[in-house]
Design a protein around this motif. Structure first.
Motif, short mmCIF file in Angstrom:
data_model
loop_
_atom_site.label_atom_id
_atom_site.label_comp_id
_atom_site.label_asym_id
_atom_site.label_seq_id
_atom_site.Cartn_x
_atom_site.Cartn_y
_atom_site.Cartn_z
N SER A 187 0.83 -1.08 0.10
CA SER A 187 0.18 0.22 -0.03
C SER A 187 0.85 1.17 -0.06
N ALA A 188 0.44 2.41 -0.41
CA ALA A 188 0.94 3.55 -0.32
C ALA A 188 -0.05 4.72 -0.21
N ASP A 189 0.36 5.61 0.64
CA ASP A 189 -0.35 6.86 0.90
C ASP A 189 0.20 8.01 -0.08
N TYR A 190 -0.90 8.66 -0.53
CA TYR A 190 -0.83 9.68 -1.59
C TYR A 190 -1.48 11.01 -0.92
N HIS A 191 -0.61 12.17 -1.25
CA HIS A 191 -1.42 13.54 -0.95
C HIS A 191 -1.59 13.92 -2.47
N VAL A 192 -2.83 14.30 -2.54
CA VAL A 192 -3.44 14.60 -3.97
C VAL A 192 -3.83 16.18 -3.87
N THR A 193 -3.06 16.96 -4.74
CA THR A 193 -3.36 18.37 -4.80
C THR A 193 -3.92 18.83 -6.08
N THR A 202 -3.90 0.44 -2.72
CA THR A 202 -3.13 -0.74 -2.38
C THR A 202 -3.01 -1.48 -3.76
N SER A 203 -2.34 -2.71 -3.56
CA SER A 203 -2.10 -3.61 -4.89
C SER A 203 -3.62 -3.96 -5.31
N ALA A 204 -4.51 -4.04 -4.58
CA ALA A 204 -5.70 -4.38 -5.03
C ALA A 204 -6.67 -3.40 -5.64
N HIS A 205 -6.50 -1.98 -5.22
CA HIS A 205 -7.04 -0.90 -5.59
C HIS A 205 -5.99 0.20 -5.92
N ASN A 206 -5.23 -0.07 -7.10
CA ASN A 206 -4.06 0.80 -7.38
C ASN A 206 -4.34 1.87 -8.33
N ARG A 207 -5.54 2.32 -8.55
CA ARG A 207 -6.00 3.41 -9.22
C ARG A 207 -6.65 4.49 -8.47
N PHE A 208 -6.85 5.68 -8.99
CA PHE A 208 -7.42 6.76 -8.47
C PHE A 208 -8.34 7.63 -9.62
N SER A 209 -9.39 7.96 -9.13
CA SER A 209 -10.17 8.78 -9.96
C SER A 209 -10.96 9.88 -9.08
N PHE A 210 -11.14 10.84 -9.69
CA PHE A 210 -12.06 11.93 -8.78
C PHE A 210 -12.75 12.81 -9.99
N ALA A 211 -13.87 13.47 -9.55
CA ALA A 211 -14.68 14.61 -10.50
C ALA A 211 -15.22 15.46 -9.74
N THR A 212 -15.26 16.56 -10.22
CA THR A 212 -16.15 17.95 -9.83
C THR A 212 -16.81 18.54 -10.89
N MET A 213 -17.99 19.10 -10.55
CA MET A 213 -18.67 19.90 -11.51
C MET A 213 -17.99 21.54 -12.00
N VAL A 214 -17.83 21.54 -13.16
CA VAL A 214 -17.43 22.67 -13.49
C VAL A 214 -18.64 23.89 -13.74
N SER A 253 -9.51 10.22 -14.31
CA SER A 253 -10.34 8.52 -14.07
C SER A 253 -9.15 7.71 -14.66
N GLY A 254 -9.05 6.75 -13.71
CA GLY A 254 -7.97 5.46 -13.79
C GLY A 254 -6.59 5.85 -13.70
N ILE A 255 -6.15 6.56 -12.75
CA ILE A 255 -4.86 6.89 -12.74
C ILE A 255 -4.10 6.00 -11.96
N VAL A 256 -3.16 5.16 -12.57
CA VAL A 256 -2.63 4.15 -11.92
C VAL A 256 -1.14 4.55 -11.36
N LEU A 257 -1.10 4.29 -10.10
CA LEU A 257 0.01 4.84 -9.39
C LEU A 257 1.25 3.92 -9.11
N ASN A 258 1.10 2.97 -9.77
CA ASN A 258 2.35 1.94 -9.78
C ASN A 258 2.18 1.00 -11.05
N PRO A 259 2.45 1.94 -12.18
CA PRO A 259 2.29 1.05 -13.55
C PRO A 259 3.42 0.14 -13.68
N TRP A 270 5.55 1.75 -6.42
CA TRP A 270 4.75 2.87 -6.17
C TRP A 270 5.36 3.98 -6.64
N LEU A 271 4.70 4.95 -7.43
CA LEU A 271 5.53 6.23 -8.07
C LEU A 271 5.70 7.20 -6.74
N GLU A 272 6.56 7.73 -6.86
CA GLU A 272 6.87 8.89 -5.84
C GLU A 272 6.09 10.32 -6.02
#
Length: 220
Positions: A28-34, A127-139, A150-156, A160-162
């Motif tokens: 697993s890996a923790d990410y700060h998303v900005t 985690t290795s089982a859920h290694n993608r991240f997606s998010f959305a907001t209304m403009v 959508s579907g950003i893989v953090l360990n391609p 894990w990517l730094e």
């Protein structure tokens, strides 16, 4: 048990447990998303609306069997409501079902941004089982336009990517026929596919302009 046997037992226990500890640490890996938005009149002068803002941000970790949005696919009911009025409750219900099916790992949220420019931050554990991240907001205001990733893989490639930086584009969710920021509601009887919002509002002579960036930084 003699001292010699105790030493042998301890050594065997260490070498059998240590590889598992390494595997767990990398699982697993923790990410700060900005998320940095730059929707300003200076950057997007064509028809700039009076009250630019973004709805509540909703993100999720997931596996390859879940897609929040993709070019050419149709939006779910929940995503369509995020796109048209910024409401996340139906999308969260959909995510709850996907969690039950083990396609979603966790859901994260951040408050709405009450301006066209600003910074929004989230934290996500992948985690290795859920290694993608997606998010959305209304403009907002808009008929049914969103931004997000959508579907950003953090360990391609395995580890894990730094860090990772990506542009954010504006997408048309394909559920409303409006063409301007303040068009009256015009629900489409049949959903169209999600696509990049190639309107004059977000176009530059060189092509589409990103409305911001998202930066992932690994913190653990």
């Amino acid at each position: 048990m003699t001292m010699e046997k105790l030493i042998r037992f301890a050594a065997l226990a260490f070498f059998s447990i240590a590889p598992m500890a390494v595997a767990t640490a990398q699982d697993s890996a923790d990410y700060h998303v900005t998320v940095t938005l730059n929707w300003t009149e200076a950057a997007f002068p064509v028809g700039f609306p009076e009250d630019p803002h973004f709805s509540r941000f909703i993100g999720m970790t997931h596996n390859e069997r879940f897609t929040l949005f993709a070019d050419g696919q149709t939006a779910s009911t929940g995503l369509g409501l995020v796109a048209t009025n910024g409401r996340v409750s139906i999308l969260k219900a959909e995510l709850g079902e996907m969690t039950r099916r083990k396609r979603i790992g966790s859901v994260v949220e951040a408050d709405a941004l009450k301006a066209g420019a600003g910074v929004v931050q989230m934290t996500a554990t992948l985690t290795s089982a859920h290694n993608r991240f997606s998010f959305a907001t209304m403009v907002a205001p808009s008929p049914d336009w969103i931004t997000g990733a959508s579907g950003i893989v953090l360990n391609p490639d395995g580890p894990w990517l730094e860090s990772l930086t990506l542009p954010l584009w504006v997408w048309d969710a394909g559920v409303d026929g409006g063409q301007t920021f303040t068009s009256p509601d015009d629900p489409l009887p049949v959903k169209e596919s999600v696509r990049l919002a190639a309107t004059p509002y977000f176009l530059h002579p060189a092509g589409l302009l990103p409305i911001g960036t998202v930066v992932f930084v690994r913190v653990r």
